[in-house]
Design a protein around this motif. Sequence first.
Motif, PDB file in Angstrom:
ATOM      1  N   LEU A 152      -4.391  13.562  13.136  1.00 30.39           N
ATOM      2  CA  LEU A 152      -5.340  13.740  12.042  1.00 30.39           C
ATOM      3  C   LEU A 152      -5.737  12.367  11.520  1.00 30.39           C
ATOM      4  O   LEU A 152      -4.895  11.604  11.054  1.00 30.39           O
ATOM      5  N   VAL A 153      -7.015  12.053  11.629  1.00 38.20           N
ATOM      6  CA  VAL A 153      -7.486  10.729  11.237  1.00 38.20           C
ATOM      7  C   VAL A 153      -8.138  10.807   9.866  1.00 38.20           C
ATOM      8  O   VAL A 153      -9.162  11.455   9.683  1.00 38.20           O
ATOM      9  N   ILE A 154      -7.510  10.179   8.897  1.00 38.25           N
ATOM     10  CA  ILE A 154      -8.104   9.977   7.579  1.00 38.25           C
ATOM     11  C   ILE A 154      -8.063   8.476   7.328  1.00 38.25           C
ATOM     12  O   ILE A 154      -6.983   7.873   7.335  1.00 38.25           O
ATOM     13  N   LYS A 155      -9.199   7.876   7.150  1.00 38.49           N
ATOM     14  CA  LYS A 155      -9.243   6.428   6.973  1.00 38.49           C
ATOM     15  C   LYS A 155      -8.565   6.040   5.664  1.00 38.49           C
ATOM     16  O   LYS A 155      -8.916   6.557   4.607  1.00 38.49           O
ATOM     17  N   PRO A 156      -7.577   5.139   5.726  1.00 39.23           N
ATOM     18  CA  PRO A 156      -6.902   4.724   4.497  1.00 39.23           C
ATOM     19  C   PRO A 156      -7.810   3.879   3.627  1.00 39.23           C
ATOM     20  O   PRO A 156      -8.777   3.270   4.112  1.00 39.23           O
ATOM     21  N   ALA A 157      -7.516   3.850   2.344  1.00 43.21           N
ATOM     22  CA  ALA A 157      -8.300   3.046   1.417  1.00 43.21           C
ATOM     23  C   ALA A 157      -8.167   1.565   1.767  1.00 43.21           C
ATOM     24  O   ALA A 157      -7.162   1.131   2.334  1.00 43.21           O
ATOM     25  N   ALA A 158      -9.199   0.817   1.427  1.00 42.38           N
ATOM     26  CA  ALA A 158      -9.141  -0.629   1.646  1.00 42.38           C
ATOM     27  C   ALA A 158      -8.010  -1.230   0.821  1.00 42.38           C
ATOM     28  O   ALA A 158      -7.761  -0.811  -0.313  1.00 42.38           O
ATOM     29  N   THR A 159      -7.321  -2.188   1.390  1.00 45.22           N
ATOM     30  CA  THR A 159      -6.262  -2.879   0.657  1.00 45.22           C
ATOM     31  C   THR A 159      -6.897  -3.808  -0.374  1.00 45.22           C
ATOM     32  O   THR A 159      -8.087  -4.157  -0.272  1.00 45.22           O
ATOM     33  N   PRO A 160      -6.131  -4.230  -1.393  1.00 40.31           N
ATOM     34  CA  PRO A 160      -6.685  -5.206  -2.344  1.00 40.31           C
ATOM     35  C   PRO A 160      -7.241  -6.447  -1.659  1.00 40.31           C
ATOM     36  O   PRO A 160      -8.294  -6.956  -2.053  1.00 40.31           O
ATOM     37  N   ALA A 161      -6.541  -6.920  -0.613  1.00 35.53           N
ATOM     38  CA  ALA A 161      -7.025  -8.108   0.096  1.00 35.53           C
ATOM     39  C   ALA A 161      -8.367  -7.844   0.767  1.00 35.53           C
ATOM     40  O   ALA A 161      -9.261  -8.709   0.778  1.00 35.53           O
ATOM     41  N   GLU A 162      -8.526  -6.621   1.331  1.00 35.26           N
ATOM     42  CA  GLU A 162      -9.794  -6.273   1.981  1.00 35.26           C
ATOM     43  C   GLU A 162     -10.926  -6.180   0.951  1.00 35.26           C
ATOM     44  O   GLU A 162     -12.058  -6.620   1.196  1.00 35.26           O
ATOM     45  N   LYS A 163     -10.619  -5.594  -0.213  1.00 35.97           N
ATOM     46  CA  LYS A 163     -11.631  -5.477  -1.268  1.00 35.97           C
ATOM     47  C   LYS A 163     -12.056  -6.862  -1.757  1.00 35.97           C
ATOM     48  O   LYS A 163     -13.242  -7.133  -1.972  1.00 35.97           O
ATOM     49  N   ILE A 164     -11.076  -7.727  -1.927  1.00 46.59           N
ATOM     50  CA  ILE A 164     -11.379  -9.078  -2.394  1.00 46.59           C
ATOM     51  C   ILE A 164     -12.211  -9.834  -1.368  1.00 46.59           C
ATOM     52  O   ILE A 164     -13.155 -10.558  -1.721  1.00 46.59           O
ATOM     53  N   HIS A 165     -11.898  -9.664  -0.099  1.00 52.99           N
ATOM     54  CA  HIS A 165     -12.679 -10.334   0.943  1.00 52.99           C
ATOM     55  C   HIS A 165     -14.146  -9.910   0.881  1.00 52.99           C
ATOM     56  O   HIS A 165     -15.054 -10.739   1.030  1.00 52.99           O
TER      57      HIS A 165
END
Length: 446
Positions: free
Chosen positions: A284-297
């Motif tokens: 079952l593929v549910i895309k995880p939320a962006a990490t804080p580092a990804e959001k900051i990037h």
Amino acid sequence: MKKLVLASVMALASISLVYTPTLRAQDISIKDPAEYNAYSQATTQSDPKAKAAALESFLQTYPQTVLKQDVLKMLLETYQGLGDGEHALSAANRILQVDPNNMEAIFLSVAIDTQQCRKGLDPKTGFATNPQPCDDANAMAEKGLTAAKPAAISADDWKKQTDAAYPVFDSAIAADDVYSKKDFKAAIDEYRKELTADTPAQSTTGTGLSDTLNLAEAYTKLTPPDAVNAVWFYARVVNFAPPNYKPVIEKKLDYWYNKYHGGMDGLDAIKAQAAATVFPPGILVIKPAATPAEKIHTILANTPDLTTLALADKELVLAFGSKDDADRLWALMKDKETPVPGIVIDATASVIKVAVTDDAKQAKVADFIVNLKEPLADKDIPAAGTEFGLLPKDNELDGTYDSYTQIPGTDTVAQSAQIVLRDAFVQEKKKAPVHKPSAAHHKSTH
């Protein structure tokens, strides 16, 4: 752990719908006239309470009666009708002394003990305050799963009995794992075994639907929680839950989906899939939320001039950004002078520790260590709680960026950054001059 109130109510409500097998009447006659009259009087009572009392009296007077099993069955049914679980359990246990493999008595013992187990859950923790009923239900359920078919019961009748009883037994074992043993992995195995043995339709109502919900809850109690499987089984339940339960279950589904995915997009598709099948597809593929580092990037990629970021935002980058992103921003900040607007946590003549971000202010911890260029006089050392640069009237604390350290978070403390400044000084806010009104001119009286 939250108490599984919905699951308990749904499971108990389903018990009355389960096929309950009947004991075969014994083709035996009572030869003693007095015993026969007592038996006839007890079994023909129309008032349930009077009938229960008369049957108990008959068993006390004739403990070795040839119709003991029939009388106990009638007594069990009478207590069931009265809703008297404690005495029904006693009657079931006495039946098992006569007929150890009696599926009806085993089933009712499991159901009643499970009900008592759930009634005794601590409202705050959701765990059993008295694990004995949970453990008793577990032991009796294990007995039921291994009970041999009595010779007097046909294979077809035995299959009907076990088809009705086995899911309840698996559920009771899983309940003991959750409420008493706190073994969520074992509970998940039991719930999945039950749902695998059931038809898909059975998981949409009664015990099957209740334990689909229990399965979702168990996945949330793992360390770390298995949000993907929890979402699937919550979605399955939402499709078939009674209207009065649906809003509460939907709230749980939304919480775990948003917590994992970081948004609500795609949830309707998961609900539609879960309505069609009990178990999720292979992966079952549910895309995880962006990490804080990804959001900051992403934020940095969309900010042409990083020097325009507010000081608190710069600190967030230094705290949560990847090393490359944090170092890129720090290269622009280092050796630059800056005001430090915040609240004093602690201060000496040479160092002032300041909370700048909202998180630091709430936690009352210093995220900026400001080393002064010249020591302050004792009278000028700011007290804890003093504000710098937050209001127009506040003095300003200025310093030069010197170094930063990214501090990993723990279970109780959020990830953060500590920023060190050098050559700092307090710049007092100049007070506006006080303008005195000019003296009034008096006309000459001459």
